[in-house]
Every structure is written in C-alpha cells, then in structure tokens.
Design a protein around this motif. Structure first.
Motif, short mmCIF file in Angstrom:
data_model
loop_
_atom_site.label_atom_id
_atom_site.label_comp_id
_atom_site.label_asym_id
_atom_site.label_seq_id
_atom_site.Cartn_x
_atom_site.Cartn_y
_atom_site.Cartn_z
N UNK A 43 1.60 3.63 -25.19
CA UNK A 43 1.16 3.89 -23.78
C UNK A 43 1.91 3.38 -22.86
N UNK A 44 2.82 3.90 -22.25
CA UNK A 44 3.35 2.76 -21.34
C UNK A 44 4.05 1.57 -21.90
N UNK A 45 4.08 0.16 -21.78
CA UNK A 45 4.62 -0.50 -22.19
C UNK A 45 3.62 -1.20 -23.17
N UNK A 46 2.13 -1.08 -23.66
CA UNK A 46 1.11 -1.13 -24.66
C UNK A 46 1.26 -0.44 -26.28
N UNK A 47 1.36 -0.96 -27.15
CA UNK A 47 1.62 -0.90 -28.81
C UNK A 47 0.86 -1.19 -29.03
N UNK A 48 0.50 -0.42 -30.08
CA UNK A 48 -1.22 -0.65 -30.93
C UNK A 48 -0.69 -0.17 -32.39
N UNK A 49 -0.85 -1.08 -33.26
CA UNK A 49 -0.77 -0.75 -35.16
C UNK A 49 -1.32 -0.82 -35.42
N UNK A 50 -1.72 0.29 -36.44
CA UNK A 50 -3.08 -0.23 -37.29
C UNK A 50 -2.34 0.35 -38.26
N UNK A 51 -2.54 -0.58 -39.56
CA UNK A 51 -2.22 -0.70 -40.67
C UNK A 51 -3.26 -0.15 -42.01
N UNK A 52 -3.20 0.79 -43.18
CA UNK A 52 -4.39 0.39 -44.08
C UNK A 52 -5.11 2.16 -43.79
N UNK A 53 -6.36 1.62 -44.35
CA UNK A 53 -7.08 2.92 -44.46
C UNK A 53 -8.50 2.53 -43.34
N UNK A 54 -7.93 2.46 -41.59
CA UNK A 54 -9.23 2.45 -41.17
C UNK A 54 -9.99 3.91 -40.62
N UNK A 55 -11.32 3.02 -41.24
CA UNK A 55 -12.44 4.34 -41.30
C UNK A 55 -12.61 5.13 -39.97
N UNK A 56 -13.44 5.14 -39.54
CA UNK A 56 -13.55 6.85 -37.71
C UNK A 56 -14.17 5.92 -36.91
N UNK A 57 -14.78 4.97 -36.88
CA UNK A 57 -15.42 4.18 -36.73
C UNK A 57 -14.25 3.69 -35.87
N UNK A 58 -13.72 2.79 -36.08
CA UNK A 58 -13.05 1.94 -36.34
C UNK A 58 -11.80 2.23 -35.41
N UNK A 59 -11.01 3.89 -35.23
CA UNK A 59 -10.20 4.25 -34.69
C UNK A 59 -10.32 4.73 -33.63
N UNK A 60 -12.45 4.94 -33.65
CA UNK A 60 -12.45 5.83 -32.07
C UNK A 60 -12.94 4.11 -31.27
N UNK A 61 -12.95 3.01 -31.14
CA UNK A 61 -13.68 2.12 -31.37
C UNK A 61 -12.24 2.05 -30.60
N UNK A 62 -10.58 1.13 -30.79
CA UNK A 62 -9.82 1.08 -30.96
C UNK A 62 -8.97 2.65 -29.52
N UNK A 63 -9.55 3.38 -29.75
CA UNK A 63 -8.64 4.50 -28.95
C UNK A 63 -9.63 4.78 -27.22
N UNK A 64 -10.99 4.11 -27.57
CA UNK A 64 -11.94 3.31 -26.46
C UNK A 64 -11.23 2.87 -25.46
N UNK A 65 -10.90 1.19 -26.63
CA UNK A 65 -10.59 0.72 -25.69
C UNK A 65 -8.62 0.64 -24.85
N UNK A 66 -8.05 1.35 -25.62
CA UNK A 66 -6.48 2.23 -25.28
C UNK A 66 -6.72 2.48 -24.31
N UNK A 67 -7.16 3.91 -24.58
CA UNK A 67 -7.24 4.70 -22.66
C UNK A 67 -8.05 4.84 -22.27
N UNK A 68 -8.57 2.96 -21.70
CA UNK A 68 -9.86 3.34 -20.39
C UNK A 68 -8.20 2.70 -19.21
#
Length: 128
Positions: free
Chosen positions: A103-128
């Motif tokens: 998103x713009x200059x921000x790049x987040x890379x998640x490897x492995x098998x994250x659960x739904x709550x982890x993805x929700x927390x990452x998306x909440x922080x990135x999309x603020x």
C-alpha cells in the motif's frame, strides 16, 4: 489626464511559471481529499490557485502524479496478483503460504499459515 501613446513591450511573452515538486502536489492533493477540506483555503494557504489544485486532483485520480490512484470512487484498493507463489499442494503439513500486502510505500510480508485473527490484526493496522 495622463496619456501614454508608446506601446508596452514585454521581453517575456508569457511570464514565469513556478514548477512545483511532485511531493508538494501530492501533499496538497492529500489535504484536499480529507473530509470537510476546502480546496480554496488549502490553495490560498499554500500560495497556489484553487484551479491548479483541482487539476492536480484529476491527475492524481488518473494515476499521473507518479503514484497509483489510491482514492477511487468505489472505495476499493488496486490489487496485483503475482504468479510467483506456487500453487498449494494437497499435503497440508508442508504447505506454507506467503501473503504480501503493498500500500503505497508500505510492504508487509506474512509467511506460513497465519490464522484469521492474525490477518485481521495486520489488516487493521495497515489500513488505518
């Protein structure tokens, strides 16, 4: 009465135009896109014409200010799908996924098998 019959001769046919850097244009566009912002006030505060700010907004929406248009009427963000990640195998024990968010200059890379709550927390922080 003062009368001057000599023609006015100008050496500059059109005058001097200021060249604003892209960062300045992007900053004014960002300010003008905030809810309740007044384009006329923003332009006046920064010493440019309001019509110029509206022109920069059109360029921004078309993606012609050097960055992709992130503010769209439908509220969606552009998504690019890359085929560099191998297709998931049937063996779930060895399956590792990679999620890359840009998103713009921000790049987040998640490897492995994250659960739904982890993805929700990452998306909440990135999309603020």
């Amino acid at each position: 009465m003062d009368t001057n019959f000599q023609p006015i001769i100008s050496t500059n046919a059109r005058g001097h135009y200021r060249q604003h850097p892209l960062e300045f244009k992007r900053a004014l566009v960002a300010l003008s896109l905030e809810p309740g912002a007044s384009v006329a006030r923003i332009a006046r505060d920064h010493g440019v014409n309001a019509n110029q700010v509206f022109s920069w907004r059109r360029l921004y929406e078309q993606g012609r200010l050097g960055v992709p248009a992130l503010m769209r009427d439908d509220g969606l963000l552009p998504v690019v799908l890359a085929s560099t990640v191998p297709a998931p195998s049937n063996d779930t024990a060895n399956a590792n996924g990679i999620v890359v968010l840009e998103l713009g200059e921000v790049r987040v890379r998640i490897e492995g098998q994250p659960n739904a709550s982890t993805l929700a927390q990452v998306l909440d922080r990135v999309l603020r």
